[in-house]
Design a protein around this motif. Structure first.
Motif, PDB file in Angstrom:
ATOM      1  N   UNK A 100       0.950  -1.102  -0.228  1.00 45.20           N
ATOM      2  CA  UNK A 100      -0.309  -0.239  -0.047  1.00 45.20           C
ATOM      3  C   UNK A 100       1.313   1.546   0.068  1.00 45.20           C
ATOM      4  N   UNK A 101       1.861   1.078   0.893  1.00 43.89           N
ATOM      5  CA  UNK A 101       3.016   2.208   0.759  1.00 43.89           C
ATOM      6  C   UNK A 101       3.915   2.649  -0.276  1.00 43.89           C
ATOM      7  N   UNK A 102       3.713   1.517  -0.967  1.00 42.66           N
ATOM      8  CA  UNK A 102       4.296   1.944  -2.095  1.00 42.66           C
ATOM      9  C   UNK A 102       3.810   2.409  -3.298  1.00 42.66           C
ATOM     10  N   UNK A 103       2.242   2.444  -3.479  1.00 45.01           N
ATOM     11  CA  UNK A 103       2.066   2.669  -4.406  1.00 45.01           C
ATOM     12  C   UNK A 103       1.012   4.167  -3.576  1.00 45.01           C
ATOM     13  N   UNK A 104       1.003   3.995  -2.470  1.00 41.95           N
ATOM     14  CA  UNK A 104       0.957   5.149  -2.297  1.00 41.95           C
ATOM     15  C   UNK A 104       1.996   6.407  -2.908  1.00 41.95           C
ATOM     16  N   UNK A 105       3.325   6.533  -2.605  1.00 44.45           N
ATOM     17  CA  UNK A 105       4.468   6.751  -2.919  1.00 44.45           C
ATOM     18  C   UNK A 105       4.194   7.154  -4.895  1.00 44.45           C
ATOM     19  N   UNK A 163      -2.521   6.856  -9.010  1.00 45.22           N
ATOM     20  CA  UNK A 163      -2.619   5.928  -9.871  1.00 45.22           C
ATOM     21  C   UNK A 163      -2.867   5.031  -9.625  1.00 45.22           C
ATOM     22  N   UNK A 164      -3.944   4.271 -10.883  1.00 42.72           N
ATOM     23  CA  UNK A 164      -4.848   2.886 -10.303  1.00 42.72           C
ATOM     24  C   UNK A 164      -4.371   1.908 -10.837  1.00 42.72           C
ATOM     25  N   UNK A 165      -4.174   0.691 -10.113  1.00 40.03           N
ATOM     26  CA  UNK A 165      -3.327  -0.260 -10.101  1.00 40.03           C
ATOM     27  C   UNK A 165      -4.456  -2.107 -10.474  1.00 40.03           C
ATOM     28  N   UNK A 166      -3.395  -2.254 -11.009  1.00 44.21           N
ATOM     29  CA  UNK A 166      -4.025  -4.329 -11.221  1.00 44.21           C
ATOM     30  C   UNK A 166      -3.554  -4.787 -10.257  1.00 44.21           C
ATOM     31  N   UNK A 191       0.120   5.903   4.418  1.00 45.35           N
ATOM     32  CA  UNK A 191       1.141   6.904   4.352  1.00 45.35           C
ATOM     33  C   UNK A 191       0.802   8.788   4.344  1.00 45.35           C
ATOM     34  N   UNK A 192      -0.488   8.459   5.451  1.00 45.12           N
ATOM     35  CA  UNK A 192      -0.446  10.285   5.793  1.00 45.12           C
ATOM     36  C   UNK A 192       0.855  11.294   6.432  1.00 45.12           C
ATOM     37  N   UNK A 193       1.557  10.366   7.145  1.00 43.23           N
ATOM     38  CA  UNK A 193       2.556  11.027   7.352  1.00 43.23           C
ATOM     39  C   UNK A 193       3.477  11.716   6.583  1.00 43.23           C
ATOM     40  N   UNK A 194       3.509  11.508   5.088  1.00 46.44           N
ATOM     41  CA  UNK A 194       4.538  11.777   4.092  1.00 46.44           C
ATOM     42  C   UNK A 194       3.323  12.350   3.167  1.00 46.44           C
TER      43      UNK A 194
END
Length: 229
Positions: A40-45, A67-70, A195-198
């Motif tokens: 989850x963090x990877x895609x939020x970045x 981003x839109x992810x499969x 990842x709201x801290x970022x």
């Protein structure tokens, strides 16, 4: 009918509660999911990166990216498309989420692209996709996500944080809007505070000169500006 994505279900959230076709995860409660938090963090970045790429600066003013992810592709998942706020183009609907949906629509139906879907096939494909956005969608974008029937909506910064930092908002949360979607025959899992801290850093500085700039930027006379290397 041909489907672009495997129909294996994306894991839903066990924590939280089910209300009118969506699951509301609590950022302060551990989320039980087959998709690890690190993913989850990877895609939020990547959603943060979308605005940096689009704006060609590490401190864009309207830093709303998606981003839109499969996730049915396995592993970290497959990036289908990204989008960033582009209302400066003159189109007031081009928030980050809408820009991403438009980009994905073009990619999915491109007759020379990797997917080559018909319009009706693309409509079905949304049910296998997760939309990550670094800030909570406004009512317009949240409505588009529910109408599209996305598998998941995952966001970082909350609309409450945006309001406190001076961003003008229509004060209706994505969760509240989803409660009105009782007649839709799809379900969209909602995960908040990822990842709201970022992500918060990207929306913290625009209206308060005392707040820190995003990484790679320093306060100029008014705005945050890229640091020259």
């Amino acid at each position: 009918m041909k489907r672009v994505f495997d129909l294996a279900c994306i894991a839903t959230v066990a924590a939280g509660f089910n209300l009118n076709g969506f699951v509301l995860g609590d950022a302060q409660t551990p989320i039980t999911s087959e998709i690890p938090l690190s993913t989850r963090n990877y895609w939020m970045r990547k959603a943060n990166e979308a605005v940096v790429i689009h704006g060609k600066t590490p401190c864009p003013f309207a830093a709303f990216g998606s981003v839109i992810v499969n996730h049915t592709a396995g592993g970290l998942g497959q990036l289908v498309c990204m989008g960033a706020n582009d209302v400066a183009s003159g189109n007031p609907t081009l928030h980050g989420e809408i820009a991403a949906i438009n980009n994905c629509s073009a990619i999915l139906t491109d007759p020379h692209g990797p997917f080559r879907l018909t319009g009706s096939e693309a409509e079905q494909a949304w049910a296998d996709l997760s939309l990550y956005t670094n800030a909570e969608p406004c009512p317009m974008c949240a409505s588009a996500i529910r109408w599209g029937g996305f598998k998941e909506l995952v966001f970082g910064t909350s609309v409450t944080f945006l309001e406190k930092r001076g961003w003008r908002q229509i004060p209706l949360s994505a969760g509240e809007l989803f409660r009105y979607a009782t007649s839709l025959d799809t379900k969209t899992t909602l995960l908040k505070g990822i990842l709201s801290n970022e992500t918060d850093v990207y929306f913290d500085w625009q209206f308060d000169a005392s707040r820190p700039c995003p990484k790679g930027c320093a306060r100029g006379k008014i705005d945050c500006q890229p640091i020259d290397n």
